[in-house]
Design an enzyme around this catalytic site. Structure first.
Site, PDB file in Angstrom:
ATOM      1  N   HIS A   1       4.117   4.806  -0.245  1.00  0.00           N
ATOM      2  CA  HIS A   1       5.127   3.785  -0.571  1.00  0.00           C
ATOM      3  C   HIS A   1       5.133   3.467  -2.054  1.00  0.00           C
ATOM      4  O   HIS A   1       4.192   3.776  -2.773  1.00  0.00           O
ATOM      5  CB  HIS A   1       4.931   2.495   0.243  1.00  0.00           C
ATOM      6  CG  HIS A   1       3.607   1.805   0.036  1.00  0.00           C
ATOM      7  ND1 HIS A   1       2.516   2.037   0.833  1.00  0.00           N
ATOM      8  CD2 HIS A   1       3.194   0.889  -0.875  1.00  0.00           C
ATOM      9  CE1 HIS A   1       1.500   1.295   0.428  1.00  0.00           C
ATOM     10  NE2 HIS A   1       1.878   0.580  -0.617  1.00  0.00           N
TER      11      HIS A   1
ATOM     12  N   HIS B   1       3.030  -0.967  -7.874  1.00  0.00           N
ATOM     13  CA  HIS B   1       2.131   0.182  -7.696  1.00  0.00           C
ATOM     14  C   HIS B   1       2.776   1.280  -6.867  1.00  0.00           C
ATOM     15  O   HIS B   1       3.780   1.061  -6.198  1.00  0.00           O
ATOM     16  CB  HIS B   1       0.777  -0.236  -7.080  1.00  0.00           C
ATOM     17  CG  HIS B   1       0.852  -0.766  -5.672  1.00  0.00           C
ATOM     18  ND1 HIS B   1       0.903  -2.105  -5.388  1.00  0.00           N
ATOM     19  CD2 HIS B   1       0.855  -0.140  -4.471  1.00  0.00           C
ATOM     20  CE1 HIS B   1       0.929  -2.275  -4.070  1.00  0.00           C
ATOM     21  NE2 HIS B   1       0.912  -1.096  -3.485  1.00  0.00           N
TER      22      HIS B   1
ATOM     23  N   GLU C   1      -2.491   2.958  -5.671  1.00  0.00           N
ATOM     24  CA  GLU C   1      -3.179   2.631  -4.423  1.00  0.00           C
ATOM     25  C   GLU C   1      -3.386   3.932  -3.671  1.00  0.00           C
ATOM     26  O   GLU C   1      -2.492   4.778  -3.629  1.00  0.00           O
ATOM     27  CB  GLU C   1      -2.304   1.666  -3.592  1.00  0.00           C
ATOM     28  CG  GLU C   1      -2.923   1.274  -2.256  1.00  0.00           C
ATOM     29  CD  GLU C   1      -2.034   0.321  -1.436  1.00  0.00           C
ATOM     30  OE1 GLU C   1      -0.804   0.310  -1.651  1.00  0.00           O
ATOM     31  OE2 GLU C   1      -2.583  -0.391  -0.589  1.00  0.00           O
TER      32      GLU C   1
HETATM   33 CO    CO Z   1       0.731  -0.977  -1.346  1.00  0.00          CO
END
Ligand code: CO
Length: 132
Positions: A7, A79, A128
């Site tokens: 994502h 992120h 991440e």
């Molecule tokens: Co995230």
């Protein structure tokens, strides 16, 4: 080695308004809001055919995104999340190469271990990792 883009996360000042933009203006499939008390955020996910967008709103007074919103009052990209098959092996390898890793793996929004890598070591972008 990193795998799929899981994502892209966007910090927003108003989670309901942002979810409405994606649902009504952009016509996307939007999940319900979910509080993530371990991470100090409330999340909404937008399901796209090839990845997801994570909308992040502040949760509590110690939210890690408060400072980001002070610098970016309209919100902004926060992120990128990449999938890795083994998060601890990935961490150990990158730490050995001198990368800064932020804390220990924690259970993330999808019930899987996640870990953050310092933007200074990854092209100015907070990364991440999610075990997939
Ligand atoms: Co995230």
């Amino acid at each position: 080695m990193i795998g799929r883009l899981n994502h892209v996360a966007i910090v927003v000042p108003d989670l309901k308004a942002a979810a409405d933009v994606y649902r009504n203006t952009l016509g996307a499939k939007v999940t319900a809001e979910e509080d993530q008390p371990d991470h100090g955020v409330t999340t909404v996910f937008i399901d796209l055919p090839n990845t997801k967008i994570e909308l992040l709103g502040v949760l509590g007074d110690k939210s890690p995104i408060t400072a980001f919103l002070e610098r970016n009052p309209n919100g902004g990209i926060h992120h990128l999340c990449y999938e890795v098959p083994d998060i601890k092996a990935a961490r150990d390898k990158w730490v050995e190469q001198g990368a800064r890793v932020l804390g220990e793996p924690k259970i993330g929004a999808h019930g899987k271990p996640v870990l953050f890598l310092h933007p200074k070591d990854f092209c100015g972008t907070l990364v991440e990792l999610e075990e997939a």
